[in-house]
Design an enzyme around this catalytic site. Structure first.
Site, short mmCIF file in Angstrom:
data_model
loop_
_atom_site.label_atom_id
_atom_site.label_comp_id
_atom_site.label_asym_id
_atom_site.label_seq_id
_atom_site.Cartn_x
_atom_site.Cartn_y
_atom_site.Cartn_z
N TYR A 71 -19.91 8.54 -14.97
CA TYR A 71 -18.63 9.20 -14.70
C TYR A 71 -18.78 10.34 -13.70
O TYR A 71 -17.86 10.62 -12.93
CB TYR A 71 -17.96 9.67 -16.01
CG TYR A 71 -17.28 8.53 -16.73
CD1 TYR A 71 -16.00 8.13 -16.39
CD2 TYR A 71 -17.93 7.82 -17.74
CE1 TYR A 71 -15.37 7.07 -17.02
CE2 TYR A 71 -17.32 6.76 -18.38
CZ TYR A 71 -16.04 6.37 -18.02
OH TYR A 71 -15.43 5.31 -18.64
N VAL A 107 -7.49 7.50 -13.34
CA VAL A 107 -8.04 8.75 -13.87
C VAL A 107 -8.32 9.74 -12.74
O VAL A 107 -8.74 10.87 -12.99
CB VAL A 107 -9.32 8.49 -14.71
CG1 VAL A 107 -8.99 7.66 -15.94
CG2 VAL A 107 -10.41 7.78 -13.89
N ASP A 108 -8.09 9.32 -11.50
CA ASP A 108 -8.25 10.27 -10.38
C ASP A 108 -7.03 11.18 -10.30
O ASP A 108 -6.03 10.99 -11.00
CB ASP A 108 -8.52 9.52 -9.07
CG ASP A 108 -7.32 8.69 -8.59
OD1 ASP A 108 -6.19 9.22 -8.54
OD2 ASP A 108 -7.52 7.50 -8.25
N HIS A 123 -4.47 6.67 -18.90
CA HIS A 123 -5.88 6.45 -19.23
C HIS A 123 -6.72 7.72 -19.07
O HIS A 123 -7.94 7.65 -18.91
CB HIS A 123 -6.45 5.29 -18.41
CG HIS A 123 -5.82 3.97 -18.77
ND1 HIS A 123 -5.88 2.85 -17.99
CD2 HIS A 123 -5.10 3.61 -19.87
CE1 HIS A 123 -5.23 1.85 -18.58
NE2 HIS A 123 -4.74 2.29 -19.72
N CYS A 162 -19.25 24.28 -30.23
CA CYS A 162 -19.97 23.61 -31.33
C CYS A 162 -21.29 22.99 -30.89
O CYS A 162 -21.94 22.33 -31.70
CB CYS A 162 -19.08 22.55 -31.97
SG CYS A 162 -18.93 21.04 -31.00
N GLY A 199 -0.44 -1.94 -7.11
CA GLY A 199 -1.89 -1.95 -7.18
C GLY A 199 -2.46 -2.03 -8.58
O GLY A 199 -3.48 -1.41 -8.86
N PRO A 226 -1.74 -6.91 -2.76
CA PRO A 226 -2.19 -7.95 -1.81
C PRO A 226 -2.52 -9.28 -2.48
O PRO A 226 -2.65 -10.30 -1.80
CB PRO A 226 -3.44 -7.34 -1.17
CG PRO A 226 -3.90 -6.28 -2.11
CD PRO A 226 -2.73 -5.83 -2.91
P1 OAD Z 1 -7.63 -3.63 -11.48
O1 OAD Z 1 -8.94 -3.48 -10.81
O2 OAD Z 1 -7.56 -4.51 -12.69
O3 OAD Z 1 -6.55 -4.16 -10.46
C1 OAD Z 1 -6.45 -3.58 -9.19
C2 OAD Z 1 -5.30 -4.25 -8.46
O4 OAD Z 1 -5.15 -3.58 -7.22
C3 OAD Z 1 -5.54 -5.73 -8.17
O5 OAD Z 1 -4.39 -6.47 -8.54
C4 OAD Z 1 -5.73 -5.76 -6.65
O6 OAD Z 1 -5.23 -6.95 -6.05
C5 OAD Z 1 -4.92 -4.57 -6.23
N1 OAD Z 1 -5.33 -3.96 -4.96
C6 OAD Z 1 -6.54 -3.91 -4.37
N2 OAD Z 1 -6.48 -3.25 -3.21
C7 OAD Z 1 -5.19 -2.85 -3.06
C8 OAD Z 1 -4.48 -2.12 -2.08
N3 OAD Z 1 -5.08 -1.64 -0.99
N4 OAD Z 1 -3.16 -1.90 -2.26
C9 OAD Z 1 -2.53 -2.37 -3.37
N5 OAD Z 1 -3.14 -3.07 -4.33
C10 OAD Z 1 -4.46 -3.31 -4.18
O7 OAD Z 1 -7.12 -2.14 -11.80
P2 OAD Z 1 -5.99 -1.68 -12.83
O8 OAD Z 1 -4.91 -2.68 -12.92
O9 OAD Z 1 -5.64 -0.29 -12.46
O10 OAD Z 1 -8.87 1.26 -17.68
O11 OAD Z 1 -6.83 -1.67 -14.18
C11 OAD Z 1 -6.24 -1.21 -15.35
C12 OAD Z 1 -7.28 -0.54 -16.19
O12 OAD Z 1 -8.41 -1.39 -16.36
C13 OAD Z 1 -7.88 0.72 -15.59
O13 OAD Z 1 -7.07 1.87 -15.75
C14 OAD Z 1 -9.17 0.85 -16.34
C15 OAD Z 1 -9.64 -0.59 -16.29
O14 OAD Z 1 -10.47 -1.00 -17.33
C16 OAD Z 1 -9.68 2.09 -18.33
O15 OAD Z 1 -10.71 2.52 -17.84
C17 OAD Z 1 -9.20 2.44 -19.69
#
Ligand code: OAD
Length: 263
Positions: A71, A107-108, A123, A162, A199, A226
């Site tokens: 992390y 988380v950013d 998250h 603690c 995204g 995309p």
């Molecule tokens: P994912 O990695 O599952 O999905 C990312 C999405 O972004 C995909 O559908 C890509 O096609 C899309 N993508 C990639 N580049 C892009 C761009 N330039 N513009 C727009 N879209 C783009 O990420 P999340 O859906 O955010 O949780 O994942 C959900 C959760 O899964 C996260 O918050 C994390 C992870 O495990 C925890 O850590 C609890």
């Protein structure tokens, strides 16, 4: 990069008549800032790392320095990153609609650094760690962290209250979402008339319920991605492309508000 968008009239009208817009973002919105996504083939974090070894409380108990080091590597990348035109377009959108809610799975802190306010972080937040044992919040010292290589162990700091280990301020698999932020997200999904999902692969629940809740309450759903996702058939409109290109072009075209990047 510039893009000439041909937008359906129905989508333009949805923006112009919206009283409350909810923007729901995932890792893809930060991809063009250089922050890796999770599930993209090859570049996604979960293509290179094993979630159960890094993103669970059991993993932290078993090897706190491995988890904290990973992390720290991610935090250092985020701190070296800057908001991109997608984050900035969401800030501009807020000036054109009566009400906006921003709900992120990220988380950013790039939405905040772009200027979005009151972002619901479902998250958690990388920048707000706390004690693993007693939950006391812990503040990072000011300044840029060294960039640990991925895989390098870093012993977590000790809690001043603690002496327990400090853990990342993120939600791990098997943990509940922060209750207040989830309630705000539910309200934003149920109360909006236009829901924009940007995204996210929409594979992680309960966050992935939000577009469905919005649609079920009568909101129109716009997806920007995309790639194909689980939401393609739910969305009223799918704009296929990178968020940092599509979002500025969209806000520019609908509201005649061109950013420097939409040329
Ligand atoms: P994912 O990695 O599952 O999905 C990312 C999405 O972004 C995909 O559908 C890509 O096609 C899309 N993508 C990639 N580049 C892009 C761009 N330039 N513009 C727009 N879209 C783009 O990420 P999340 O859906 O955010 O949780 O994942 C959900 C959760 O899964 C996260 O918050 C994390 C992870 O495990 C925890 O850590 C609890």
């Amino acid at each position: 990069m510039s893009l000439d968008l041909i937008l359906p009239d129905s989508l333009v009208k949805a923006f112009k008549t919206a009283r409350h817009v909810t923007v729901f973002t995932g890792a893809g919105v930060s991809a063009e800032s250089g922050v890796p996504t999770f599930r993209d083939a090859h570049t996604g974090l979960w293509a290179r790392f094993e979630p159960t070894a890094l993103a669970t409380s059991e993993a932290f108990e078993a090897d706190p320095a491995l988890v904290w080091g990973w992390y720290e590597w991610r935090r250092s990348r985020v701190m070296r990153a800057a908001p991109n035109p997608a984050h900035e377009a969401i800030v501009r959108l807020a000036r054109h609609v009566p009400a906006i809610s921003v709900v992120t799975q990220n988380v950013d802190d790039l939405h905040e650094r772009a200027g979005s306010r009151s972002v619901a972080h479902l998250h958690g937040r990388l920048m707000q760690p706390r004690c693993f044992a007693c939950g006391t919040p812990w503040r990072y010292p000011d300044g840029m962290p060294n960039e640990p290589e991925d895989g390098r162990r870093v012993t977590p700091p000790e809690c001043p209250e603690c002496a327990g280990p400090i853990r990342p301020g993120v939600v791990w698999f098997g943990e509940p979402l922060p209750a207040d932020e989830w309630q705000r997200a539910l309200g934003a999904a149920a109360g909006c008339d236009l829901f924009i999902t940007v995204g996210t692969s929409a594979m992680v629940y309960p966050a992935a319920e939000l577009p469905r809740i919005a649609a079920g309450q009568g909101a129109r759903v716009l997806q920007i991605n995309p790639q194909a996702t689980a939401l393609d058939s739910l969305a009223d409109w799918n704009l296929v492309g990178a968020a940092g290109v599509v979002l500025p072009a969209l806000i520019g075209a609908v509201f005649d508000d061109a950013s420097p990047t939409t040329g």
